[in-house]
Design an enzyme around this catalytic site. Structure first.
Site, PDB file in Angstrom:
ATOM      1  N   ARG A 193      -2.841 -13.321 -20.224  1.00  0.00           N
ATOM      2  CA  ARG A 193      -1.538 -12.838 -19.741  1.00  0.00           C
ATOM      3  C   ARG A 193      -1.306 -13.374 -18.332  1.00  0.00           C
ATOM      4  O   ARG A 193      -1.373 -14.578 -18.136  1.00  0.00           O
ATOM      5  CB  ARG A 193      -1.488 -11.310 -19.787  1.00  0.00           C
ATOM      6  CG  ARG A 193      -0.072 -10.762 -19.888  1.00  0.00           C
ATOM      7  CD  ARG A 193      -0.098  -9.251 -19.998  1.00  0.00           C
ATOM      8  NE  ARG A 193      -0.561  -8.781 -21.273  1.00  0.00           N
ATOM      9  CZ  ARG A 193       0.207  -8.601 -22.340  1.00  0.00           C
ATOM     10  NH1 ARG A 193       1.486  -8.856 -22.273  1.00  0.00           N
ATOM     11  NH2 ARG A 193      -0.288  -8.165 -23.459  1.00  0.00           N
ATOM     12  N   GLY A 223      -3.247  -4.222 -26.550  1.00  0.00           N
ATOM     13  CA  GLY A 223      -3.928  -5.275 -27.318  1.00  0.00           C
ATOM     14  C   GLY A 223      -5.368  -4.893 -27.595  1.00  0.00           C
ATOM     15  O   GLY A 223      -6.025  -4.295 -26.748  1.00  0.00           O
ATOM     16  N   ARG A 230       1.313  -1.093 -29.225  1.00  0.00           N
ATOM     17  CA  ARG A 230       1.991  -0.932 -27.931  1.00  0.00           C
ATOM     18  C   ARG A 230       3.170   0.000 -28.208  1.00  0.00           C
ATOM     19  O   ARG A 230       3.916  -0.206 -29.157  1.00  0.00           O
ATOM     20  CB  ARG A 230       2.432  -2.295 -27.397  1.00  0.00           C
ATOM     21  CG  ARG A 230       1.236  -3.201 -27.079  1.00  0.00           C
ATOM     22  CD  ARG A 230       1.629  -4.452 -26.300  1.00  0.00           C
ATOM     23  NE  ARG A 230       0.434  -5.096 -25.750  1.00  0.00           N
ATOM     24  CZ  ARG A 230      -0.121  -6.201 -26.243  1.00  0.00           C
ATOM     25  NH1 ARG A 230       0.425  -6.818 -27.265  1.00  0.00           N
ATOM     26  NH2 ARG A 230      -1.211  -6.713 -25.701  1.00  0.00           N
ATOM     27  N   ASP A 233      -8.350  -9.393 -20.928  1.00  0.00           N
ATOM     28  CA  ASP A 233      -7.779 -10.098 -19.771  1.00  0.00           C
ATOM     29  C   ASP A 233      -8.521  -9.855 -18.455  1.00  0.00           C
ATOM     30  O   ASP A 233      -8.347 -10.604 -17.498  1.00  0.00           O
ATOM     31  CB  ASP A 233      -6.308  -9.689 -19.583  1.00  0.00           C
ATOM     32  CG  ASP A 233      -5.453 -10.046 -20.789  1.00  0.00           C
ATOM     33  OD1 ASP A 233      -5.853 -10.942 -21.553  1.00  0.00           O
ATOM     34  OD2 ASP A 233      -4.397  -9.416 -20.976  1.00  0.00           O
ATOM     35  N   ASP A 281      -3.997  -1.205 -18.467  1.00  0.00           N
ATOM     36  CA  ASP A 281      -3.485  -0.204 -17.524  1.00  0.00           C
ATOM     37  C   ASP A 281      -2.126   0.351 -17.956  1.00  0.00           C
ATOM     38  O   ASP A 281      -1.740   1.436 -17.526  1.00  0.00           O
ATOM     39  CB  ASP A 281      -3.490  -0.699 -16.069  1.00  0.00           C
ATOM     40  CG  ASP A 281      -2.668  -1.947 -15.874  1.00  0.00           C
ATOM     41  OD1 ASP A 281      -2.171  -2.490 -16.883  1.00  0.00           O
ATOM     42  OD2 ASP A 281      -2.523  -2.380 -14.728  1.00  0.00           O
ATOM     43  N   ASP A 288      -7.934  -7.694 -16.274  1.00  0.00           N
ATOM     44  CA  ASP A 288      -6.894  -7.620 -15.240  1.00  0.00           C
ATOM     45  C   ASP A 288      -6.658  -6.205 -14.716  1.00  0.00           C
ATOM     46  O   ASP A 288      -5.572  -5.880 -14.260  1.00  0.00           O
ATOM     47  CB  ASP A 288      -5.583  -8.198 -15.792  1.00  0.00           C
ATOM     48  CG  ASP A 288      -5.082  -7.439 -17.022  1.00  0.00           C
ATOM     49  OD1 ASP A 288      -5.831  -6.589 -17.564  1.00  0.00           O
ATOM     50  OD2 ASP A 288      -3.949  -7.684 -17.437  1.00  0.00           O
ATOM     51  N   THR A 334      -9.593  -4.461 -22.503  1.00  0.00           N
ATOM     52  CA  THR A 334      -8.708  -5.628 -22.620  1.00  0.00           C
ATOM     53  C   THR A 334      -9.514  -6.891 -22.358  1.00  0.00           C
ATOM     54  O   THR A 334     -10.401  -6.881 -21.493  1.00  0.00           O
ATOM     55  CB  THR A 334      -7.523  -5.565 -21.636  1.00  0.00           C
ATOM     56  OG1 THR A 334      -6.899  -6.856 -21.575  1.00  0.00           O
ATOM     57  CG2 THR A 334      -7.932  -5.174 -20.226  1.00  0.00           C
TER      58      THR A 334
HETATM   59  O1  F6P Z   1      -3.620  -8.487 -23.296  1.00  0.00           O
HETATM   60  C1  F6P Z   1      -4.362  -9.202 -24.227  1.00  0.00           C
HETATM   61  C2  F6P Z   1      -3.591 -10.398 -24.728  1.00  0.00           C
HETATM   62  O2  F6P Z   1      -4.369 -11.047 -25.708  1.00  0.00           O
HETATM   63  C3  F6P Z   1      -3.162 -11.389 -23.653  1.00  0.00           C
HETATM   64  O3  F6P Z   1      -4.190 -12.231 -23.223  1.00  0.00           O
HETATM   65  C4  F6P Z   1      -2.044 -12.096 -24.349  1.00  0.00           C
HETATM   66  O4  F6P Z   1      -1.117 -12.616 -23.422  1.00  0.00           O
HETATM   67  C5  F6P Z   1      -1.413 -10.990 -25.163  1.00  0.00           C
HETATM   68  O5  F6P Z   1      -2.390  -9.975 -25.322  1.00  0.00           O
HETATM   69  C6  F6P Z   1      -0.929 -11.413 -26.532  1.00  0.00           C
HETATM   70  O6  F6P Z   1      -0.256 -10.332 -27.064  1.00  0.00           O
HETATM   71  P1  F6P Z   1       0.130 -10.224 -28.612  1.00  0.00           P
HETATM   72  O7  F6P Z   1      -1.139 -10.011 -29.389  1.00  0.00           O
HETATM   73  O8  F6P Z   1       1.037  -9.055 -28.657  1.00  0.00           O
HETATM   74  O9  F6P Z   1       0.759 -11.534 -28.979  1.00  0.00           O
END
Ligand code: F6P
Length: 322
Positions: free
Chosen positions: A171, A11, A72, A127, A103, A129, A125
Site C-alpha cells: 500500500r 486485508g 473491509r 504491509d 489500523d 505499516d 497486515t
Molecule cells: O493491506 C494489504 C494489501 O495487500 C496491500 O499491500 C495492498 O495494497 C492491498 O492490501 C490490496 O487490497 P485488496 O486485496 O483489497 O486488493
C-alpha cells in the site's frame, strides 16, 4: 468477564490464524469462553458468531489466511452500525474483543471500547505499516514470499540478460520493498519516501552491463496501491537505453501461504498478551513489539503517530548494489 470475541478485519495476512488460536487458547486456559466472529465488523453487525472449542484450533499454527474470513467494512464508522454490533455482543454474551487487522480496524475496536466493551487490537497486515510496532503479523511471511519470487525472477533475468521491475505490495508503506530489495540484492529500490531518477537507474544498469553484469532487478513498491507502478517504470526505462525489460507484479501471492516461524511466534505472543490485558480490565489498546518486547499502546496515540520504515535499508542497498 466470561466471553471473549475474536475477529479479523481488513486485508488478510499469514499468521492471523495463529493469532486467533493464541487468543482463543489463552482465553480457554484462563477459564473463559472464546467466540469467533466471521467477516470482521460486518459479521459482528450481522451476528455471524460461533463458539470455539479447543479442537477447532488444532492445525491453525500452519494455516495461511483467516479461518474467520475478513472484510473491509467502513460502515462501522457510523453509530447506527456500532449499536447493531453491540446488540449482537449482548445477544451472545460477549464481554470483550480482540480485533486482528490493520489500523483501520482499530477505529472500530476503539468505538466498542468507548461503548463499554473492552477491545484490544493486534497488528495483522503484510504491509508492516502500523505505528508502535517493529513488525506486524504477516510481514515476515509476505517478505519471504516476495524474496523467493525475486530469486526465481533473477534466474530468468540472467538467462535472457533482461531487466525486471518487480512490484511488491505494501500500500503506501515502503517496508516490503526495502526489506525485499536488500534481501534480494536489487540494483535499485523504488519506494514511497525515497526520491529516484529513472535516468540515473538506467545509467547504473548500463555501467553494470559494461562491467559484465548484464541483467538487472529493480524492486518497486506499489505506492498507493498502484497496480501499474512496475509497467510504467519499464516504459520510462526504455526511453533511456536499449533495455530488454519486463515488469512483474507479484500481487496477492504475498498475502497467502504457510506463516513463517517468526510470524507464528509473534502472533502467539501478541494473542496471549491481548487476553492478559483484557483479564486486567483494559481496552482501547494496540499491541506491538518494540525491541523484541511485546507491549501495548493507547489506540488514540497510535492514530496520531506515523509508521516509520527502516530508512537505513535504502542507503544500505545503494552501498551494496553495483
Ligand atoms: O493491506 C494489504 C494489501 O495487500 C496491500 O499491500 C495492498 O495494497 C492491498 O492490501 C490490496 O487490497 P485488496 O486485496 O483489497 O486488493
Amino acid at each position: 468477564m466470561k466471553r471473549i470475541g475474536i475477529m479479523t478485519s481488513g486485508g488478510d495476512a499469514p499468521g492471523m490464524n495463529v493469532a486467533i488460536r493464541a487468543v482463543a487458547r489463552k482465553a480457554l486456559s484462563a477459564g473463559l469462553e472464546a467466540y469467533g466472529i466471521n467477516y470482521g465488523f460486518a459479521g459482528l453487525v450481522a451476528g455471524d458468531i460461533h463458539e470455539f472449542k479447543a479442537t477447532d484450533l488444532d492445525d491453525m499454527v500452519s494455516q495461511g489466511g483467516t479461518m474467520l474470513y475478513s472484510a473491509r467494512y467502513p460502515e462501522f464508522a457510523q453509530e447506527e452500525s456500532q449499536l447493531k454490533g453491540i446488540e449482537q455482543l449482548k445477544k451472545f454474551g460477549i464481554d470483550a474483543l480482540v480485533v486482528i487487522g490493520g489500523d483501520g480496524s482499530y477505529h472500530g475496536a476503539l468505538r466498542l471500547t468507548e461503548h463499554g466493551y473492552n477491545a484490544i487490537g493486534l497488528p495483522g497486515t503484510i504491509d508492516n505499516d502500523i505505528p508502535f510496532t517493529d513488525f506486524t503479523i504477516g510481514f515476515d511471511t509476505a517478505l519471504n514470499t516476495a524474496v523467493d519470487a525475486i530469486d526465481k525472477i533473477r534466474d530468468t533475468a540472467k538467462s535472457h540478460q533482461r531487466v525486471f521491475a518487480v512490484q511488491v505490495m505494501g500500500r503506501k508503506a515502503a517496508d516490503i520493498a526495502l526489506w525485499a530489495g536488500v534481501a534480494s540484492g536489487a540494483d535499485a529500490i523504488i519506494a514511497p519516501g525515497f526520491d529516484y531518477d529513472v535516468e540515473a537507474i538506467a545509467n547504473k544498469l548500463k555501467k553494470n552491463r559494461a562491467n559484465g553484469k548484464d541483467y538487472g532487478i529493480i524492486v518497486i513498491a506499489e505506492g498507493d496501491a498502484n497496480s501499474d507502478a512496475a509497467p510504467e517504470f519499464v516504459e520510462k526505462l526504455k526511453q533511456y537505453g536499449d533495455f530488454d525489460a519486463r515488469a512483474t507484479v507479484i500481487g496477492h501471492v504475498q498475502r497467502g501461504g504457510v506463516p513463517s516461524a517468526k510470524d507464528r511466534v509473534l502472533a502467539s505472543k501478541m494473542g496471549a498478551y491481548a487476553v492478559e490485558l483484557l483479564l486486567e480490565g483494559k481496552g482501547g489498546l494496540a499491541i506491538g513489539i518494540l525491541d523484541n518486547k511485546v507491549q501495548a499502546h493507547n489506540m488514540l496515540d497510535l492514530f496520531d503517530a506515523k509508521h516509520q520504515a527502516d530508512d537505513s535499508l535504502f542507503q544500505l542497498n545503494e552501498d551494496l548494489s553495483f
